[in-house]
Design a protein around this motif. Sequence first.
Motif, PDB file in Angstrom:
ATOM      1  N   PHE A 300       1.095  79.909  73.587  1.00 31.05           N
ATOM      2  CA  PHE A 300       0.822  79.462  72.215  1.00 31.05           C
ATOM      3  C   PHE A 300       1.952  78.210  71.804  1.00 31.05           C
ATOM      4  CE2 PHE A 300       1.593  79.671  67.554  1.00 31.05           C
ATOM      5  CZ  PHE A 300       0.392  79.297  67.048  1.00 31.05           C
ATOM      6  N   LEU A 301       3.129  78.534  72.039  1.00 31.96           N
ATOM      7  CA  LEU A 301       4.127  77.614  71.837  1.00 31.96           C
ATOM      8  C   LEU A 301       4.031  75.744  72.651  1.00 31.96           C
ATOM      9  CD1 LEU A 301       7.330  79.686  71.109  1.00 31.96           C
ATOM     10  CD2 LEU A 301       5.735  78.923  69.499  1.00 31.96           C
ATOM     11  N   ARG A 302       3.419  76.111  73.656  1.00 37.73           N
ATOM     12  CA  ARG A 302       2.890  74.656  74.594  1.00 37.73           C
ATOM     13  C   ARG A 302       2.084  74.686  73.959  1.00 37.73           C
ATOM     14  NH1 ARG A 302       1.321  74.561  80.565  1.00 37.73           N
ATOM     15  NH2 ARG A 302       2.809  73.376  81.462  1.00 37.73           N
ATOM     16  N   TRP A 303       0.546  74.493  73.313  1.00 43.67           N
ATOM     17  CA  TRP A 303      -0.003  74.968  73.133  1.00 43.67           C
ATOM     18  C   TRP A 303       0.005  73.680  72.320  1.00 43.67           C
ATOM     19  CZ3 TRP A 303      -2.971  75.368  68.809  1.00 43.67           C
ATOM     20  CH2 TRP A 303      -3.726  74.799  68.487  1.00 43.67           C
ATOM     21  N   PHE A 304       0.620  74.425  71.196  1.00 44.44           N
ATOM     22  CA  PHE A 304       1.322  73.636  69.857  1.00 44.44           C
ATOM     23  C   PHE A 304       2.554  72.125  69.957  1.00 44.44           C
ATOM     24  CE2 PHE A 304       3.796  72.843  66.417  1.00 44.44           C
ATOM     25  CZ  PHE A 304       3.425  73.363  65.260  1.00 44.44           C
ATOM     26  N   VAL A 305       2.791  73.157  71.135  1.00 47.22           N
ATOM     27  CA  VAL A 305       3.809  71.143  71.232  1.00 47.22           C
ATOM     28  C   VAL A 305       3.557  69.990  72.452  1.00 47.22           C
ATOM     29  CG1 VAL A 305       5.703  70.568  73.198  1.00 47.22           C
ATOM     30  CG2 VAL A 305       5.676  72.646  72.191  1.00 47.22           C
ATOM     31  N   PHE A 306       2.244  70.751  72.866  1.00 49.18           N
ATOM     32  CA  PHE A 306       0.740  69.600  73.226  1.00 49.18           C
ATOM     33  C   PHE A 306       0.505  68.710  72.268  1.00 49.18           C
ATOM     34  CE2 PHE A 306      -3.384  68.489  74.527  1.00 49.18           C
ATOM     35  CZ  PHE A 306      -3.331  67.511  75.330  1.00 49.18           C
ATOM     36  N   TRP A 307       0.190  70.172  71.224  1.00 45.26           N
ATOM     37  CA  TRP A 307      -0.480  68.590  69.708  1.00 45.26           C
ATOM     38  C   TRP A 307       0.404  68.352  69.039  1.00 45.26           C
ATOM     39  CZ3 TRP A 307      -5.242  67.999  69.227  1.00 45.26           C
ATOM     40  CH2 TRP A 307      -6.751  67.806  70.130  1.00 45.26           C
ATOM     41  N   ALA A 308       1.624  68.759  69.091  1.00 47.44           N
ATOM     42  CA  ALA A 308       2.698  68.132  68.402  1.00 47.44           C
ATOM     43  C   ALA A 308       2.455  66.189  69.251  1.00 47.44           C
ATOM     44  CB  ALA A 308       4.333  68.444  68.146  1.00 47.44           C
ATOM     45  N   LEU A 309       3.077  66.541  70.335  1.00 42.87           N
ATOM     46  CA  LEU A 309       2.697  64.985  70.945  1.00 42.87           C
ATOM     47  C   LEU A 309       1.842  64.220  70.399  1.00 42.87           C
ATOM     48  CD1 LEU A 309       4.556  64.092  73.729  1.00 42.87           C
ATOM     49  CD2 LEU A 309       2.540  64.783  75.114  1.00 42.87           C
ATOM     50  N   VAL A 310       0.559  64.476  71.050  1.00 42.37           N
ATOM     51  CA  VAL A 310      -0.686  64.056  70.565  1.00 42.37           C
ATOM     52  C   VAL A 310      -0.731  63.202  69.224  1.00 42.37           C
ATOM     53  CG1 VAL A 310      -2.987  64.055  70.749  1.00 42.37           C
ATOM     54  CG2 VAL A 310      -1.830  65.308  72.105  1.00 42.37           C
ATOM     55  N   PHE A 311      -0.219  64.272  67.696  1.00 38.65           N
ATOM     56  CA  PHE A 311       0.161  63.633  66.695  1.00 38.65           C
ATOM     57  C   PHE A 311       1.282  62.307  66.584  1.00 38.65           C
ATOM     58  CE2 PHE A 311      -2.994  66.550  65.523  1.00 38.65           C
ATOM     59  CZ  PHE A 311      -3.642  66.996  64.485  1.00 38.65           C
ATOM     60  N   THR A 312       2.002  62.900  67.685  1.00 42.16           N
ATOM     61  CA  THR A 312       3.386  61.936  67.315  1.00 42.16           C
ATOM     62  C   THR A 312       3.227  60.445  68.310  1.00 42.16           C
ATOM     63  OG1 THR A 312       5.245  63.663  67.773  1.00 42.16           O
ATOM     64  CG2 THR A 312       5.459  61.428  68.673  1.00 42.16           C
ATOM     65  N   TRP A 313       2.228  60.371  68.885  1.00 41.99           N
ATOM     66  CA  TRP A 313       1.670  58.906  69.443  1.00 41.99           C
ATOM     67  C   TRP A 313       0.682  58.656  68.322  1.00 41.99           C
ATOM     68  CZ3 TRP A 313       3.584  55.394  72.268  1.00 41.99           C
ATOM     69  CH2 TRP A 313       4.468  56.288  73.343  1.00 41.99           C
ATOM     70  N   ILE A 314      -0.242  59.335  67.941  1.00 37.33           N
ATOM     71  CA  ILE A 314      -0.837  59.135  67.032  1.00 37.33           C
ATOM     72  C   ILE A 314      -0.640  58.299  65.910  1.00 37.33           C
ATOM     73  CG2 ILE A 314      -3.640  59.567  65.395  1.00 37.33           C
ATOM     74  CD1 ILE A 314      -3.870  61.864  67.358  1.00 37.33           C
ATOM     75  N   ALA A 315       0.223  58.918  65.147  1.00 36.24           N
ATOM     76  CA  ALA A 315       1.382  58.799  63.573  1.00 36.24           C
ATOM     77  C   ALA A 315       2.375  57.918  64.328  1.00 36.24           C
ATOM     78  CB  ALA A 315       2.069  59.796  63.754  1.00 36.24           C
ATOM     79  N   GLY A 316       2.681  57.079  65.503  1.00 39.64           N
ATOM     80  CA  GLY A 316       3.479  56.298  65.633  1.00 39.64           C
ATOM     81  C   GLY A 316       2.605  54.727  66.054  1.00 39.64           C
ATOM     82  N   ILE A 317       1.200  54.946  66.560  1.00 44.66           N
ATOM     83  CA  ILE A 317       0.106  53.767  67.409  1.00 44.66           C
ATOM     84  C   ILE A 317      -0.046  53.421  65.592  1.00 44.66           C
ATOM     85  CG2 ILE A 317      -1.903  53.138  67.969  1.00 44.66           C
ATOM     86  CD1 ILE A 317      -1.103  54.571  70.232  1.00 44.66           C
ATOM     87  N   SER A 318      -0.519  54.259  64.803  1.00 46.21           N
ATOM     88  CA  SER A 318      -1.049  54.291  63.523  1.00 46.21           C
ATOM     89  C   SER A 318       0.071  53.668  62.072  1.00 46.21           C
ATOM     90  CB  SER A 318      -1.499  55.532  62.804  1.00 46.21           C
ATOM     91  OG  SER A 318      -2.655  55.926  63.510  1.00 46.21           O
ATOM     92  N   ALA A 319       1.304  53.638  62.692  1.00 46.37           N
ATOM     93  CA  ALA A 319       2.562  53.506  61.737  1.00 46.37           C
ATOM     94  C   ALA A 319       2.342  51.615  61.853  1.00 46.37           C
ATOM     95  CB  ALA A 319       3.174  54.403  61.314  1.00 46.37           C
ATOM     96  N   SER A 320       3.012  51.997  63.213  1.00 45.82           N
ATOM     97  CA  SER A 320       3.152  50.072  63.968  1.00 45.82           C
ATOM     98  C   SER A 320       1.659  49.660  62.985  1.00 45.82           C
ATOM     99  CB  SER A 320       2.785  50.507  65.398  1.00 45.82           C
ATOM    100  OG  SER A 320       4.310  51.189  65.674  1.00 45.82           O
TER     101      SER A 320
END
Length: 624
Positions: A300-320
């Motif tokens: 579960f934690l590994r799955w959560f970290v994967f989604w945190a990585l996905v949202f990090t990139w989406i948030a970074g690209i959207s903010a840029s």
Amino acid sequence: MFLVRLTKGCLAFLLCHLLLTGEWGEVNPISTLARNYFSGNLAQAQTVALTASIVQLPSLPSSAGSLPPSGVARVGLLEATMLHLDGRELFKIASPAVFERGSPGAQVPVEVRAGQIEANLNRLINVDEFQEAENTRTYVTALDPETTEVLIEVINEQPVLLAKDQYSTTPSVVMTVTDADAQYYSVTKEVLAERWQQILQTELPQALRDRQPEVFNYQVKLVIGILVGTLISSFLLIGLWRFLGWRRTVLEKHYESQQTAALMAASLAKDHGNEGRRLEIRSILQQEFTLERRIQLVIFLRWFVFWALVFTWIAGISASLYRFPQTRQFALGLASTPILLLITWFISGLLNRTLNLLIDRFAKAWDTNEVNSLENLQRRSQRISTTTRVIKGLKTASIYTIAFLWALQLLDIASASILAFGALFALAISFASQSLVKDFVNGFLILLEDQFAIGDYIAVGSVSGLVENLNLRITQLRTDDGRLVTIPNSSIVQVENWTRTWSRADFRVDVAYCEDVDQVLEIVDRVAQDMAEDPYWGKFIIDPKEILGVDSLSHEGIGIRIWLRTQPLKHWLVTRELRRRLKPAFDQAGIQIGIPQRQLTGNLLGRDQTNGLGFEDHLPKANR
């Protein structure tokens, strides 16, 4: 009282006379209705009444093409949509509703009007090549962001919003406040014009400033910082993800070694009796459940970290992308529909995995809160595994189905009419697929009554095999020759479970009639006892002599039969080993296996049976 009744009678007579004679100048439906009623023709009266009601109904607009497009809301006879500037929402404008957009005539749809106003705003904020070439001015847009102001002028009794700066000789028209706008907001046009003037006075200079070179350079530096922060966060999350993967591998290896230790402990705890075996195996099973729960938590934690990585990139690209006015609309699109789908997927997965942990916790409590014998302990463990697997499958299908419908609703893809049609379609399918409903009901009863579970060896009709998969709809068996047979649960009427709690080795051997029966029984009993005391085979045998005795007397010999109660699925192994051990034991004692007896009589050689030697005389005495 008499005068009152006389007056009512005269009025009724006058009304009937007018209705029947049609004094209005032509025969109308009402007079015809009354005439038919008073003449006793009730059926004709009802027909005329229905015709009159249909004639008097006002005509409704055609439904074809009457729905407004996406982004347009219809309120009564008005339609409204939102104005945007650089991806930001300004305010809503309204226009009279257009029911036929294919042929609007003189009407202007509200989305067309919004496009014209947004074109006027974009023309004011775009970079002017001539202004950029001049060195005397510090701005590169059509208007100066520092001196731009929005004015209100009344032209043809309509407030008009204009934009100009100190260098403009003629103000540019932005939009006109119409009666439809005032009606939509329920205010006067003058008040509404002042509201919109304040909004444009704030947003228009800001849009002009965002296009200046110095602001652009600052935004580039800011975007570089956002991307660097995104990369650093990504490296940290990837490192944590890899660490959790390594931790999962270690726990899985430990779990496999724990299972091996459980089998060894079960065999070594034989000398402590049944209670000692039960307590030892219960302790090991508790450790296995703890390890399994830790593995689930790491997954579960590994799955959560994967989604945190996905949202990090989406948030970074959207903010840029949002920092630049030219790409702000694309950033909003990236942050709306894709993020909405990802959030739906994430919430569904989070709920699914959280419920998995709760189901595992419930299974742990189910296993530890009951005290039973070793056989019941093993059977309950098998049942818990099967039940939790079915519940998880049903739960996963339900969650993702609801999430899919929810996503369609949020994206305005599935309207109420489509969902209603889908409900009717599902109802029709349910009537047409009654066997599917029977499958689910029978599958639920199989689990509820614990008829069999995954790992049992069962026989259904003419098919027998090991249960590899079981859910609410189907049961899959692996036969002895390796075939995977899928059986719908609705077709399971009678099932034979060969491994429920324990199995039985049913062994039968025929010996010759000349042998001592007591000696044979003693040898079989001794061999069975030796197997039960063997360090390896003893853990498979529960009762070494459930039944032992003479089972039949036939032409093949004396039938000796013995039952040995074994662990589930171990009866075949025990039977083969018992045969292997009895063969040398019988040979050492000189015991002969039974031979089928045959006796032939008659004049087979053509001689007289009383005077000559017949065929029977040549046979041994044992075979006569």
